[in-house]
Design a protein around this motif. Structure first.
Motif, PDB file in Angstrom:
ATOM      1  N   GLU A   5      11.653   7.845   6.338  1.00  0.00           N
ATOM      2  CA  GLU A   5      10.877   8.941   5.232  1.00  0.00           C
ATOM      3  C   GLU A   5       9.421   8.924   6.032  1.00  0.00           C
ATOM      4  N   SER A   6       8.585  10.147   5.395  1.00  0.00           N
ATOM      5  CA  SER A   6       7.284  10.199   5.297  1.00  0.00           C
ATOM      6  C   SER A   6       6.407  10.140   4.397  1.00  0.00           C
ATOM      7  N   GLY A   7       5.325  10.344   4.814  1.00  0.00           N
ATOM      8  CA  GLY A   7       4.679  11.109   3.750  1.00  0.00           C
ATOM      9  C   GLY A   7       3.819  10.711   2.374  1.00  0.00           C
ATOM     10  N   GLY A   8       4.500   9.129   1.493  1.00  0.00           N
ATOM     11  CA  GLY A   8       4.228   8.322   0.423  1.00  0.00           C
ATOM     12  C   GLY A   8       2.176   8.679   0.925  1.00  0.00           C
ATOM     13  N   GLY A   9       1.841   7.665   0.301  1.00  0.00           N
ATOM     14  CA  GLY A   9       0.315   7.544  -0.244  1.00  0.00           C
ATOM     15  C   GLY A   9      -0.483   7.273  -1.346  1.00  0.00           C
ATOM     16  N   GLN A  12      -4.741  10.553  -6.992  1.00  0.00           N
ATOM     17  CA  GLN A  12      -4.629  11.177  -8.298  1.00  0.00           C
ATOM     18  C   GLN A  12      -4.023  11.604  -9.666  1.00  0.00           C
ATOM     19  N   ALA A  13      -4.029  11.094 -10.194  1.00  0.00           N
ATOM     20  CA  ALA A  13      -2.607  11.639 -11.195  1.00  0.00           C
ATOM     21  C   ALA A  13      -3.101  13.248 -11.564  1.00  0.00           C
ATOM     22  N   GLY A  14      -2.481  13.877 -11.680  1.00  0.00           N
ATOM     23  CA  GLY A  14      -2.437  15.524 -11.524  1.00  0.00           C
ATOM     24  C   GLY A  14      -2.287  15.894 -10.117  1.00  0.00           C
ATOM     25  N   GLY A  15      -2.686  15.325  -9.029  1.00  0.00           N
ATOM     26  CA  GLY A  15      -2.782  15.560  -7.873  1.00  0.00           C
ATOM     27  C   GLY A  15      -0.759  15.762  -7.064  1.00  0.00           C
ATOM     28  N   SER A  16      -0.716  15.839  -5.430  1.00  0.00           N
ATOM     29  CA  SER A  16       0.670  16.390  -5.546  1.00  0.00           C
ATOM     30  C   SER A  16       0.676  15.552  -3.978  1.00  0.00           C
ATOM     31  N   LEU A  17       1.853  15.398  -3.544  1.00  0.00           N
ATOM     32  CA  LEU A  17       2.330  14.739  -2.257  1.00  0.00           C
ATOM     33  C   LEU A  17       3.361  15.738  -1.958  1.00  0.00           C
ATOM     34  N   ARG A  18       4.031  15.637  -0.851  1.00  0.00           N
ATOM     35  CA  ARG A  18       5.199  15.403   0.202  1.00  0.00           C
ATOM     36  C   ARG A  18       6.019  14.570   0.819  1.00  0.00           C
ATOM     37  N   LEU A  19       6.862  13.595   0.462  1.00  0.00           N
ATOM     38  CA  LEU A  19       7.496  13.328   0.957  1.00  0.00           C
ATOM     39  C   LEU A  19       8.641  13.596   2.061  1.00  0.00           C
ATOM     40  N   SER A  20       9.117  13.578   2.660  1.00  0.00           N
ATOM     41  CA  SER A  20       9.576  14.157   4.104  1.00  0.00           C
ATOM     42  C   SER A  20      11.425  13.080   4.319  1.00  0.00           C
ATOM     43  N   CYS A  21      12.531  13.851   4.919  1.00  0.00           N
ATOM     44  CA  CYS A  21      13.085  12.284   5.511  1.00  0.00           C
ATOM     45  C   CYS A  21      14.243  13.320   6.460  1.00  0.00           C
ATOM     46  N   ALA A  22      13.894  12.216   7.429  1.00  0.00           N
ATOM     47  CA  ALA A  22      14.532  12.858   8.247  1.00  0.00           C
ATOM     48  C   ALA A  22      15.473  12.049   9.305  1.00  0.00           C
ATOM     49  N   ALA A  23      16.815  12.651   9.004  1.00  0.00           N
ATOM     50  CA  ALA A  23      18.420  11.913   9.541  1.00  0.00           C
ATOM     51  C   ALA A  23      19.344  12.590  10.347  1.00  0.00           C
ATOM     52  N   SER A  24      18.880  11.367  10.922  1.00  0.00           N
ATOM     53  CA  SER A  24      20.072  11.325  12.377  1.00  0.00           C
ATOM     54  C   SER A  24      21.196  10.694  12.534  1.00  0.00           C
ATOM     55  N   GLY A  25      21.981  11.088  13.670  1.00  0.00           N
ATOM     56  CA  GLY A  25      23.142  10.445  14.058  1.00  0.00           C
ATOM     57  C   GLY A  25      23.929  10.839  12.724  1.00  0.00           C
ATOM     58  N   VAL A 119       4.395   5.436  -2.717  1.00  0.00           N
ATOM     59  CA  VAL A 119       3.440   6.014  -3.963  1.00  0.00           C
ATOM     60  C   VAL A 119       2.974   5.345  -4.917  1.00  0.00           C
ATOM     61  N   THR A 120       1.617   5.883  -4.517  1.00  0.00           N
ATOM     62  CA  THR A 120       0.646   4.338  -6.468  1.00  0.00           C
ATOM     63  C   THR A 120      -0.125   6.837  -6.481  1.00  0.00           C
ATOM     64  N   VAL A 121       0.082   5.941  -7.942  1.00  0.00           N
ATOM     65  CA  VAL A 121      -1.139   7.229  -8.981  1.00  0.00           C
ATOM     66  C   VAL A 121      -1.614   6.529  -9.756  1.00  0.00           C
ATOM     67  N   SER A 122      -2.659   7.094  -9.317  1.00  0.00           N
ATOM     68  CA  SER A 122      -4.078   6.364  -9.861  1.00  0.00           C
ATOM     69  C   SER A 122      -4.259   7.054 -10.735  1.00  0.00           C
TER      70      SER A 122
END
Length: 123
Positions: A5-9, A12-25, A119-122
């Motif tokens: 996984e990647s993309g957490g962080g 602020q409330a009302g904002g956006s984030l995009r998470l990604s998950c790369a699978a292998s195998g 993921v933390t939303v303040s």
């Protein structure tokens, strides 16, 4: 088999984030996201199948209209676009994958899990 996984962080409330998950195998029929907030049970967020013809995406009621899950089969990757984030969305988000189809993505048993991304939303 590995799910990364990647993309957490922090946002602020009302904002956006995009998470990604790369699978292998392996190639997975269903891939999705779960989350776990401090002191709470893990809960389903969203999942999507690799088939263009069967039921594609399912969402928890708490994220419908705000989160969008998408899948790139060629890259064996899924993304979770999270908009209009709320403090209640604060959690560790886990990518999960399932080899076989399921009639219920929320309650299905998933075969593999990632390590999680915070993921933390303040407010």
């Amino acid at each position: 088999v590995q799910l990364v996984e990647s993309g957490g962080g922090l946002v602020q409330a009302g904002g956006s984030l995009r998470l990604s998950c790369a699978a292998s195998g392996r190639t997975f029929y269903v891939m999705g996201w779960f989350r776990q907030a401090p002191g709470k049970d893990r809960e389903f967020v969203a999942a999507i199948s690799r088939s263009a013809f069967s039921r594609s995406a399912t969402y928890a009621d708490s994220v419908k209209g705000r989160f969008t899950i998408s899948r790139d089969n060629a890259k064996n990757t899924i993304h979770l676009q999270m908009n209009s984030l709320k403090p209640d969305d604060t959690a560790v988000y886990y990518c999960a994958s399932r080899l076989d189809p399921s009639a219920d993505y929320e309650r299905a048993r998933y075969d593999y899990w990632g390590q999680g991304t915070q993921v933390t939303v303040s407010s």
